[in-house]
Motif scaffolding. Structure first.
Motif, PDB file in Angstrom:
ATOM      1  N   TYR A 128      40.761 129.370  47.009  1.00  0.00           N
ATOM      2  CA  TYR A 128      40.726 130.714  46.415  1.00  0.00           C
ATOM      3  C   TYR A 128      41.882 131.537  46.964  1.00  0.00           C
ATOM      4  O   TYR A 128      41.977 131.764  48.175  1.00  0.00           O
ATOM      5  CB  TYR A 128      39.392 131.404  46.719  1.00  0.00           C
ATOM      6  N   ALA A 129      42.737 132.012  46.055  1.00  0.00           N
ATOM      7  CA  ALA A 129      43.908 132.779  46.484  1.00  0.00           C
ATOM      8  C   ALA A 129      43.529 134.121  47.085  1.00  0.00           C
ATOM      9  O   ALA A 129      44.303 134.705  47.854  1.00  0.00           O
ATOM     10  CB  ALA A 129      44.854 132.987  45.296  1.00  0.00           C
ATOM     11  N   TYR A 130      42.328 134.604  46.760  1.00  0.00           N
ATOM     12  CA  TYR A 130      41.929 135.950  47.203  1.00  0.00           C
ATOM     13  C   TYR A 130      41.008 135.927  48.420  1.00  0.00           C
ATOM     14  O   TYR A 130      40.474 136.961  48.807  1.00  0.00           O
ATOM     15  CB  TYR A 130      41.223 136.682  46.049  1.00  0.00           C
ATOM     16  N   LEU A 131      40.803 134.773  49.046  1.00  0.00           N
ATOM     17  CA  LEU A 131      39.813 134.645  50.107  1.00  0.00           C
ATOM     18  C   LEU A 131      40.419 134.033  51.367  1.00  0.00           C
ATOM     19  O   LEU A 131      41.280 133.150  51.289  1.00  0.00           O
ATOM     20  CB  LEU A 131      38.645 133.766  49.637  1.00  0.00           C
ATOM     21  N   SER A 132      39.964 134.503  52.534  1.00  0.00           N
ATOM     22  CA  SER A 132      40.433 133.913  53.782  1.00  0.00           C
ATOM     23  C   SER A 132      39.512 134.337  54.926  1.00  0.00           C
ATOM     24  O   SER A 132      38.540 135.078  54.734  1.00  0.00           O
ATOM     25  CB  SER A 132      41.877 134.330  54.084  1.00  0.00           C
ATOM     26  N   CYS A 133      39.824 133.838  56.121  1.00  0.00           N
ATOM     27  CA  CYS A 133      39.150 134.231  57.355  1.00  0.00           C
ATOM     28  C   CYS A 133      40.122 133.985  58.502  1.00  0.00           C
ATOM     29  O   CYS A 133      41.139 133.292  58.330  1.00  0.00           O
ATOM     30  CB  CYS A 133      37.848 133.452  57.551  1.00  0.00           C
ATOM     31  N   PRO A 134      39.899 134.549  59.673  1.00  0.00           N
ATOM     32  CA  PRO A 134      40.836 134.350  60.794  1.00  0.00           C
ATOM     33  C   PRO A 134      40.957 132.879  61.196  1.00  0.00           C
ATOM     34  O   PRO A 134      39.998 132.108  61.090  1.00  0.00           O
ATOM     35  CB  PRO A 134      40.207 135.177  61.922  1.00  0.00           C
ATOM     36  N   LYS A 135      42.153 132.511  61.652  1.00  0.00           N
ATOM     37  CA  LYS A 135      42.368 131.152  62.152  1.00  0.00           C
ATOM     38  C   LYS A 135      42.041 131.096  63.636  1.00  0.00           C
ATOM     39  O   LYS A 135      42.534 131.916  64.419  1.00  0.00           O
ATOM     40  CB  LYS A 135      43.834 130.745  61.943  1.00  0.00           C
ATOM     41  N   PRO A 136      41.195 130.155  64.057  1.00  0.00           N
ATOM     42  CA  PRO A 136      40.866 130.062  65.484  1.00  0.00           C
ATOM     43  C   PRO A 136      41.936 129.282  66.253  1.00  0.00           C
ATOM     44  O   PRO A 136      42.578 128.384  65.708  1.00  0.00           O
ATOM     45  CB  PRO A 136      39.541 129.298  65.477  1.00  0.00           C
ATOM     46  N   TYR A 137      42.111 129.630  67.514  1.00  0.00           N
ATOM     47  CA  TYR A 137      42.986 128.871  68.411  1.00  0.00           C
ATOM     48  C   TYR A 137      42.063 128.048  69.306  1.00  0.00           C
ATOM     49  O   TYR A 137      41.560 128.534  70.321  1.00  0.00           O
ATOM     50  CB  TYR A 137      43.874 129.825  69.214  1.00  0.00           C
ATOM     51  N   MET A 138      41.859 126.792  68.898  1.00  0.00           N
ATOM     52  CA  MET A 138      40.827 125.978  69.516  1.00  0.00           C
ATOM     53  C   MET A 138      41.055 125.739  71.010  1.00  0.00           C
ATOM     54  O   MET A 138      40.088 125.601  71.766  1.00  0.00           O
ATOM     55  CB  MET A 138      40.710 124.639  68.786  1.00  0.00           C
ATOM     56  N   ASP A 139      42.332 125.712  71.434  1.00  0.00           N
ATOM     57  CA  ASP A 139      42.585 125.494  72.852  1.00  0.00           C
ATOM     58  C   ASP A 139      42.270 126.734  73.689  1.00  0.00           C
ATOM     59  O   ASP A 139      42.249 126.659  74.928  1.00  0.00           O
ATOM     60  CB  ASP A 139      44.037 125.064  73.080  1.00  0.00           C
ATOM     61  N   LEU A 140      42.017 127.861  73.023  1.00  0.00           N
ATOM     62  CA  LEU A 140      41.643 129.092  73.719  1.00  0.00           C
ATOM     63  C   LEU A 140      40.221 129.519  73.350  1.00  0.00           C
ATOM     64  O   LEU A 140      39.891 130.704  73.397  1.00  0.00           O
ATOM     65  CB  LEU A 140      42.636 130.214  73.384  1.00  0.00           C
ATOM     66  N   CYS A 141      39.408 128.556  72.961  1.00  0.00           N
ATOM     67  CA  CYS A 141      38.004 128.818  72.642  1.00  0.00           C
ATOM     68  C   CYS A 141      37.121 128.059  73.621  1.00  0.00           C
ATOM     69  O   CYS A 141      37.386 126.899  73.962  1.00  0.00           O
ATOM     70  CB  CYS A 141      37.679 128.376  71.211  1.00  0.00           C
ATOM     71  N   THR A 142      36.074 128.728  74.083  1.00  0.00           N
ATOM     72  CA  THR A 142      35.092 128.134  74.992  1.00  0.00           C
ATOM     73  C   THR A 142      33.702 128.520  74.490  1.00  0.00           C
ATOM     74  O   THR A 142      33.573 129.289  73.530  1.00  0.00           O
ATOM     75  CB  THR A 142      35.281 128.653  76.440  1.00  0.00           C
ATOM     76  N   PRO A 143      32.625 128.017  75.106  1.00  0.00           N
ATOM     77  CA  PRO A 143      31.281 128.427  74.667  1.00  0.00           C
ATOM     78  C   PRO A 143      31.026 129.924  74.768  1.00  0.00           C
ATOM     79  O   PRO A 143      30.065 130.420  74.160  1.00  0.00           O
ATOM     80  CB  PRO A 143      30.362 127.648  75.621  1.00  0.00           C
ATOM     81  N   HIS A 144      31.886 130.669  75.500  1.00  0.00           N
ATOM     82  CA  HIS A 144      31.672 132.111  75.660  1.00  0.00           C
ATOM     83  C   HIS A 144      32.854 132.958  75.193  1.00  0.00           C
ATOM     84  O   HIS A 144      32.809 134.180  75.307  1.00  0.00           O
ATOM     85  CB  HIS A 144      31.361 132.447  77.122  1.00  0.00           C
ATOM     86  N   VAL A 145      33.899 132.328  74.675  1.00  0.00           N
ATOM     87  CA  VAL A 145      35.097 133.058  74.227  1.00  0.00           C
ATOM     88  C   VAL A 145      35.629 132.416  72.948  1.00  0.00           C
ATOM     89  O   VAL A 145      35.707 131.187  72.846  1.00  0.00           O
ATOM     90  CB  VAL A 145      36.203 133.051  75.307  1.00  0.00           C
ATOM     91  N   VAL A 146      35.986 133.263  71.976  1.00  0.00           N
ATOM     92  CA  VAL A 146      36.667 132.794  70.768  1.00  0.00           C
ATOM     93  C   VAL A 146      37.964 133.583  70.623  1.00  0.00           C
ATOM     94  O   VAL A 146      37.952 134.819  70.646  1.00  0.00           O
ATOM     95  CB  VAL A 146      35.813 132.987  69.504  1.00  0.00           C
ATOM     96  N   THR A 147      39.061 132.869  70.484  1.00  0.00           N
ATOM     97  CA  THR A 147      40.361 133.501  70.250  1.00  0.00           C
ATOM     98  C   THR A 147      40.797 133.152  68.836  1.00  0.00           C
ATOM     99  O   THR A 147      40.853 131.967  68.470  1.00  0.00           O
ATOM    100  CB  THR A 147      41.409 133.007  71.265  1.00  0.00           C
ATOM    101  N   MET A 148      41.096 134.171  68.038  1.00  0.00           N
ATOM    102  CA  MET A 148      41.425 133.959  66.627  1.00  0.00           C
ATOM    103  C   MET A 148      42.512 134.932  66.203  1.00  0.00           C
ATOM    104  O   MET A 148      42.871 135.858  66.947  1.00  0.00           O
ATOM    105  CB  MET A 148      40.167 134.157  65.775  1.00  0.00           C
ATOM    106  N   ASP A 149      43.054 134.720  65.006  1.00  0.00           N
ATOM    107  CA  ASP A 149      44.065 135.632  64.467  1.00  0.00           C
ATOM    108  C   ASP A 149      43.528 137.055  64.406  1.00  0.00           C
ATOM    109  O   ASP A 149      42.356 137.274  64.055  1.00  0.00           O
ATOM    110  CB  ASP A 149      44.471 135.204  63.057  1.00  0.00           C
TER     111      ASP A 149
END
Length: 556
Positions: free
Chosen positions: A216-237
């Protein structure tokens, strides 16, 4: 805004540690006293809808989530309470920035200044479960960092354990069906807790939803940075945009509210009915518009449903439109995997569904309130002890939330009309064949397993029969007269077998010549012949008497 004192905070917090709370009986009792104290402050036995919402907010994230689940259970609470609880949001006072830094240090295992060039000390948002801050990576990329509040996982687990204990004790004194619903609510709360408090699940959800949104050209969500994600932290765009909670800002920016509303509902239908992977909490705060796209954020809790359930939902919606209560009942029983029901239960269920049909089937499909329709079915399932999959209540909750959006964006449209158009437009011949083949394959596999299981049971029954171990329970349904006739026939057959046995046994004794003898016949054998003769005469007389009575009753 960048905090110029950021490096000092980095250095000040690198040595700080935070212990993990232990789940002990003492801590559980302390938390229970806190809950009771808040309940007394709000006079829990005489609460208004507003005071109940405020009490849940004061009790913390576990009760906020429980209140959100209860808002969909109008069979437990009056509708005005459900409406008020639906306003619950997990907003909370910001946690100290020093706590954020120490948490990041602990999660990444190194000072955060080795990962981020800077972190804004003012949070983008603060909820009871986590807090989000804007940050900049060393390469200049702007990101959003979601940090879980320390100890919140332990507190929520403890609260849910307390709820389980309370429901368990209540069930000992009551067998009301509402208690079953409360038990199911606690199970749903536990599943939600496990999903939302492990941020690696959210990181994976972001990856999966981005794969879905690529179509879908009109739809999106933030991209996660998996190497900066843990069970208690999410790093995304970090994505800067306008929340759909502010339609006036969207209009000022040149956006067409009608187009946004239509695409939003159409895509939500695609998430639920096509992909079976949908945002479980699409409230305005979780949806922003940026660069001409609809951006879904906060994907901590996503719903998933199978192809079978998706097809059943479609069939049930159109069964209501066609006023076909039998088809609706069939879909409902298949949806809940109900066991065989008695004829009385089936009749009663069909009668209740007829009432739902009369209420919702009299309107055109465009005017059908699908959210209330699902809620009515959920309440009906509760009364008949049919277990509704938890993801169905998630769908209902999402639809109710989106209907609130339509009030602002599409005041003259109905959500079910958009969903119907989506189904019609997406049901091309190729897609229909693919769906049917998949459905037939699934049902065929299920039938194959059922057949193999039946053969296995038949084989076991054969072995039991040959070993004399097979027992059968049989219930005959019919008139009392027929049953009496059958009983009489069995009695006669039994007596006839006894007579035959006496004749044979007496003959064996006669030829054996067992003494003493009377008229050359052993006494035991003579007695057997006499008894057998008397019983034979009695059987013949009884047959004639019963035949006479039967003819007389038939003549009358």
């Amino acid at each position: 805004m960048t905090n110029t004192k950021q490096p000092l905070l980095f250095r000040a917090q690198t040595s700080e540690t935070q212990g993990v709370q232990r789940f002990t009986r003492k801590s559980k009792m302390r938390r229970l006293r806190e809950i009771l104290s808040v309940a007394r402050r709000y006079d829990a036995l005489h609460m208004t809808p507003v005071s109940m919402r405020h009490m849940f907010e004061d009790l913390g994230p576990s009760f906020v989530k429980a209140g959100q689940i209860l808002s969909m259970r109008s069979e437990i609470l009056p509708q005005e309470y459900c409406d008020e609880l639906s306003k619950l949001r997990a907003d909370a006072d910001p946690m100290p920035f020093a706590t954020v830094i120490s948490t990041l240090n602990r999660e990444f295992g190194k000072p955060v200044h080795e990962i981020f060039r800077e972190i804004d000390s003012t949070p983008l948002g603060s909820a009871s479960l986590a807090q989000v801050h804007k940050a900049t990576l060393l390469d200049g990329t702007q990101v959003a960092v979601k940090v879980q509040r320390p100890g919140v996982r332990e507190t929520m687990a403890q609260d849910i354990d307390i709820m389980k204990s309370i429901v368990k004790h209540i069930k000992r004194f009551s067998h009301n069906t509402q208690i079953v619903d409360l038990d199911g609510m606690v199970r749903e709360l536990w599943d939600s807790f496990r999903e939302e408090t492990d941020f690696m699940n959210e990181a994976q959800n972001l990856l999966d939803f981005r794969a879905f949104s690529n179509k879908y050209a009109y739809l999106s969500c933030p991209k996660p940075y998996m190497d900066l994600c843990t069970p208690h932290v999410v790093t995304m765009d970090y994505i800067e945009g306008i929340s759909i909670a502010h339609p006036e800002q969207l209009t000022a920016a040149g956006y067409d509210l009608s187009e946004i509303g239509t695409k939003l509902v159409d895509n939500y239908a695609a998430q639920v009915l096509d992909a079976g992977f949908f945002h479980a909490d699409p409230h305005p705060g979780n949806i922003i518009i940026a660069d001409g796209k609809i951006i879904f954020i906060d994907l901590g809790l996503m719903g998933r449903i199978s192809t079978k359930v998706r097809n059943l939902l479609k069939d049930m919606i159109f069964a209501v439109a066609a006023r076909d209560s039998h088809k609706l009942m069939d879909g409902l029983l298949r949806l809940t995997d109900a066991k065989r029901m008695s004829p009385a239960q089936t009749s009663s269920l069909l009668e209740q569904l007829d009432r739902i049909i009369s209420e919702y089937g009299t309107v055109d499909l465009q005017d059908l309130d699908v959210a209330e329709f699902i809620n009515s079915l959920i309440r009906l399932c509760t009364r008949f002890n049919l277990e509704v999959p938890g993801n169905i209540t998630m769908i209902a909750r999402g639809l109710v939330t989106l209907e609130g959006v339509l009030d602002e964006f599409l005041p003259d449209a109905n959500m079910i009309g958009i969903i119907k158009d989506h189904i019609a437009n997406s049901a091309s011949a190729k897609q229909t064949i693919k769906t049917e083949v998949t459905s037939l394959g699934t049902e065929g596999l299920h039938a194959l397993h059922s057949t193999l299981a039946l053969l296995s049971e038949a084989n076991e029954a054969t072995h039991m029969l040959t070993r004399g171990e097979l027992k059968a329970n049989m219930e005959l349904v019919g008139s009392e007269g027929t049953i009496r006739q059958l009983s009489s026939m069995v009695d006669r057959l039994t007596m006839a077998l006894i007579v035959v046995g006496l004749y044979i046994g007496s003959s064996i004794v006669y030829y054996a010549g067992i003494k003493p003898l009377v008229f050359g016949i052993p006494i035991i054998g003579l007695m057997g012949y006499v008894v057998a003769f008397v019983l034979s005469v009695w059987i013949v007389i009884d047959i004639f008497v019963q035949s006479y009575k039967l003819r007389k009753s038939s003549d009358n």
